[in-house]
Design an enzyme around this catalytic site. Structure first.
Site, PDB file in Angstrom:
ATOM      1  N   GLY A  14      -0.080  -3.840   4.140  1.00 39.71           N
ATOM      2  CA  GLY A  14       0.746  -3.911   5.345  1.00 39.71           C
ATOM      3  C   GLY A  14      -0.068  -4.318   6.565  1.00 39.71           C
ATOM      4  O   GLY A  14      -1.273  -4.609   6.484  1.00 39.71           O
ATOM      5  N   ARG A  98      15.999   8.454  13.654  1.00 37.59           N
ATOM      6  CA  ARG A  98      14.771   9.124  13.249  1.00 37.59           C
ATOM      7  C   ARG A  98      15.028  10.055  12.050  1.00 37.59           C
ATOM      8  O   ARG A  98      14.227  10.160  11.137  1.00 37.59           O
ATOM      9  CB  ARG A  98      14.249   9.917  14.447  1.00 37.59           C
ATOM     10  N   GLN A 112       2.981  11.603  -3.184  1.00 41.31           N
ATOM     11  CA  GLN A 112       1.569  11.345  -2.848  1.00 41.31           C
ATOM     12  C   GLN A 112       0.819  12.660  -2.619  1.00 41.31           C
ATOM     13  O   GLN A 112      -0.365  12.766  -2.948  1.00 41.31           O
ATOM     14  CB  GLN A 112       1.486  10.407  -1.645  1.00 41.31           C
ATOM     15  N   ASP A 159      -1.552   7.798  20.662  1.00 40.94           N
ATOM     16  CA  ASP A 159      -0.947   8.281  21.909  1.00 40.94           C
ATOM     17  C   ASP A 159      -2.041   8.668  22.904  1.00 40.94           C
ATOM     18  O   ASP A 159      -1.951   8.382  24.099  1.00 40.94           O
ATOM     19  CB  ASP A 159      -0.055   9.491  21.617  1.00 40.94           C
ATOM     20  N   HIS A 187       4.229  13.047  17.121  1.00 38.73           N
ATOM     21  CA  HIS A 187       4.117  11.611  17.419  1.00 38.73           C
ATOM     22  C   HIS A 187       5.546  11.072  17.374  1.00 38.73           C
ATOM     23  O   HIS A 187       6.011  10.589  16.356  1.00 38.73           O
ATOM     24  CB  HIS A 187       3.240  10.896  16.387  1.00 38.73           C
TER      25      HIS A 187
HETATM   26  P1  NAX Z   1       4.121  -2.521   7.202  1.00 38.47           P
HETATM   27  O1  NAX Z   1       5.574  -2.508   6.834  1.00 38.47           O
HETATM   28  O2  NAX Z   1       3.491  -3.776   7.658  1.00 38.47           O
HETATM   29  O3  NAX Z   1       3.248  -1.956   5.997  1.00 38.47           O
HETATM   30  C1  NAX Z   1       3.606  -0.823   5.289  1.00 38.47           C
HETATM   31  C2  NAX Z   1       3.105  -1.035   3.880  1.00 38.47           C
HETATM   32  O4  NAX Z   1       3.353   0.175   3.164  1.00 38.47           O
HETATM   33  C3  NAX Z   1       3.800  -2.167   3.155  1.00 38.47           C
HETATM   34  O5  NAX Z   1       2.834  -3.082   2.638  1.00 38.47           O
HETATM   35  C4  NAX Z   1       4.566  -1.469   2.038  1.00 38.47           C
HETATM   36  O6  NAX Z   1       4.635  -2.237   0.844  1.00 38.47           O
HETATM   37  C5  NAX Z   1       3.723  -0.223   1.860  1.00 38.47           C
HETATM   38  N1  NAX Z   1       4.430   0.903   1.232  1.00 38.47           N
HETATM   39  C6  NAX Z   1       5.731   1.246   1.342  1.00 38.47           C
HETATM   40  N2  NAX Z   1       5.998   2.301   0.557  1.00 38.47           N
HETATM   41  C7  NAX Z   1       4.843   2.630  -0.039  1.00 38.47           C
HETATM   42  C8  NAX Z   1       4.484   3.616  -0.987  1.00 38.47           C
HETATM   43  N3  NAX Z   1       5.378   4.482  -1.468  1.00 38.47           N
HETATM   44  N4  NAX Z   1       3.195   3.666  -1.417  1.00 38.47           N
HETATM   45  C9  NAX Z   1       2.283   2.791  -0.956  1.00 38.47           C
HETATM   46  N5  NAX Z   1       2.578   1.819  -0.071  1.00 38.47           N
HETATM   47  C10 NAX Z   1       3.834   1.743   0.380  1.00 38.47           C
HETATM   48  O7  NAX Z   1       3.982  -1.356   8.316  1.00 38.47           O
HETATM   49  P2  NAX Z   1       2.735  -1.077   9.279  1.00 38.47           P
HETATM   50  O8  NAX Z   1       2.934  -1.825  10.533  1.00 38.47           O
HETATM   51  O9  NAX Z   1       1.479  -1.240   8.536  1.00 38.47           O
HETATM   52  O10 NAX Z   1       3.012   0.464   9.613  1.00 38.47           O
HETATM   53  C11 NAX Z   1       2.841   1.468   8.631  1.00 38.47           C
HETATM   54  C12 NAX Z   1       3.373   2.799   9.131  1.00 38.47           C
HETATM   55  O11 NAX Z   1       2.661   3.209  10.308  1.00 38.47           O
HETATM   56  C13 NAX Z   1       4.852   2.765   9.549  1.00 38.47           C
HETATM   57  O12 NAX Z   1       5.486   3.937   9.055  1.00 38.47           O
HETATM   58  C14 NAX Z   1       4.799   2.843  11.059  1.00 38.47           C
HETATM   59  O13 NAX Z   1       5.963   3.414  11.612  1.00 38.47           O
HETATM   60  C15 NAX Z   1       3.591   3.730  11.257  1.00 38.47           C
HETATM   61  N6  NAX Z   1       2.962   3.727  12.577  1.00 38.47           N
HETATM   62  C16 NAX Z   1       2.434   4.888  13.021  1.00 38.47           C
HETATM   63  C17 NAX Z   1       1.801   5.006  14.233  1.00 38.47           C
HETATM   64  C18 NAX Z   1       1.218   6.306  14.690  1.00 38.47           C
HETATM   65  O14 NAX Z   1       0.717   6.356  15.826  1.00 38.47           O
HETATM   66  N7  NAX Z   1       1.231   7.383  13.903  1.00 38.47           N
HETATM   67  C19 NAX Z   1       1.728   3.838  15.151  1.00 38.47           C
HETATM   68  C20 NAX Z   1       1.885   2.528  14.455  1.00 38.47           C
HETATM   69  C21 NAX Z   1       2.939   2.518  13.373  1.00 38.47           C
HETATM   70  O15 NAX Z   1       4.200   2.390  13.994  1.00 38.47           O
END
Ligand code: NAX
Length: 326
Positions: A14, A98, A112, A159, A187
């Protein structure tokens, strides 16, 4: 040279994964003298893309990178893991609430959590980045009864970094001048960036910046920053999120400097009236891989109300996923 440690990353193909893996492999997180073995997890349809990422990691010729294994099986990906970044989850789609996200992504973290319980190394430490990260960390923790609960954390460092950047910009300073910028709670929309205790080169920022700007502009800019980035980029924050994940794990691994705080969402033991077990962000210090909540912080009525609101939001999320844990 030290013996390699095993670092597992989920959602490795991702956007955040793409920014994160290269910094882990270069030594930015665990040290320039700490070799790493990467174990990467993706869902089956993303394995082809992940193979491309692996080619690029190899092409970067990182001296610290010992090996890369990829899998769509969590048991394989967490085998022997010392450090775990749980990034993979489904992003929030248009019109999705949400509460829908909690229900959609929750099951990922039961599986996991169990796989970490059964396969990771005894000293495993995990950060959850995938949203809703506090509640996902709660689910993983509850699904891993043999792993000490305090090893599951969630990321509020982005944050914190956003808050520091806003204060530094307002004061015409660099980020390194700002200290004690604690993030409290979830968050999520209710997160509280406690500017009352933040300092600039040792002086409280409340003595340097007007109260109205802090209460209104600052809090609103920090809490809406993710949305502002999506509006500008057409995609959610990735490099800054990866950088914050590196900061989170690096601080846990190497510790905080004297007088420095950082923010980590950790299982509450009842500190500051936060119900036990909620994965709640507190200001902490870290020594020898152990974090401790900063004690003795006095809150105004305004801050207390903010903290209560984020407790309520998290308690609601926890309630919504209870059936996933039975
Ligand atoms: P992407 O959609 O680009 O990448 C997520 C990846 O996870 C994809 O490649 C997908 O195939 C994979 N995936 C989905 N289900 C899975 C599973 N069961 N096992 C393994 N891999 C799996 O998202 P990305 O921009 O990389 O963001 C990832 C996560 O970070 C999202 O949930 C997003 O909301 C969260 N974030 C959290 C932040 C924080 O401050 N805590 C900020 C940034 C981001 O928004």
């Amino acid at each position: 040279m030290k013996a390699p440690i095993t670092v597992s990353v989920t959602g490795a193909a991702g956007n955040i994964g793409y920014a994160l893996l290269f910094r882990i492999a270069s030594g930015d997180c665990f040290g320039k003298d700490q070799p790493v073995r990467l174990r990467l997890l993706e869902i089956t349809p993303a394995m082809g893309a992940l193979e491309g990422v692996v080619m690029e990691l190899n092409d970067a010729a990182f001296p610290l990178l010992h090996s890369i294994d990829i899998s769509d099986d969590a048991g394989v990906a967490f085998s022997g893991a010392n450090q775990v970044f749980l990034v993979g989850s489904k992003p929030r789609g248009p019109g999705m609430l949400r509460s829908d996200l909690v229900r959609t992504n929750g099951p990922i973290f039961t599986g996991q959590g169990r796989a970490i319980n059964d396969n990771a190394a005894d000293d495993v430490r995990a950060v959850v980045v995938g949203n809703p990260c506090n509640t996902n960390a709660y689910i993983a923790m509850k699904s891993a009864p043999d792993v000490p609960a305090e090893r599951f954390t969630a990321m509020t460092r982005l944050d914190q970094n956003r808050a520091i950047s806003q204060l530094a910009g307002k004061l015409g300073k660099t980020a390194g001048s700002i200290g004690k910028m604690g993030i409290w709670g979830n968050h999520g929309p209710s997160m509280f960036a406690d500017y009352f205790h933040a300092e600039c080169d040792g002086t409280p920022v409340t003595e340097l910046i007007g109260a109205d700007w802090l209460k209104d502009t600052f809090l609103s800019t920090v809490s809406k920053r993710g949305k502002a980035i999506i509006n500008a980029r057409g995609k959610s924050s990735a490099a800054s999120a990866a950088s914050a994940a590196i900061d989170h794990m690096a601080t846990w691994y190497h510790g905080t400097a004297a007088g420095e705080w950082t923010s980590m969402a950790i299982p509450s033991k009842g500190w500051y009236g936060v119900p036990e077990g909620l994965i709640f962000s507190f200001p902490v210090t870290v020594t020898d891989g152990q974090y401790s909540v900063v004690e003795g912080i006095e809150h105004s009525d305004f801050a207390r109300a903010k903290i209560q609101a984020t407790i309520d939001e998290l308690a609601g999320e926890r309630e919504a996923v209870q059936d996933l844990l039975s």
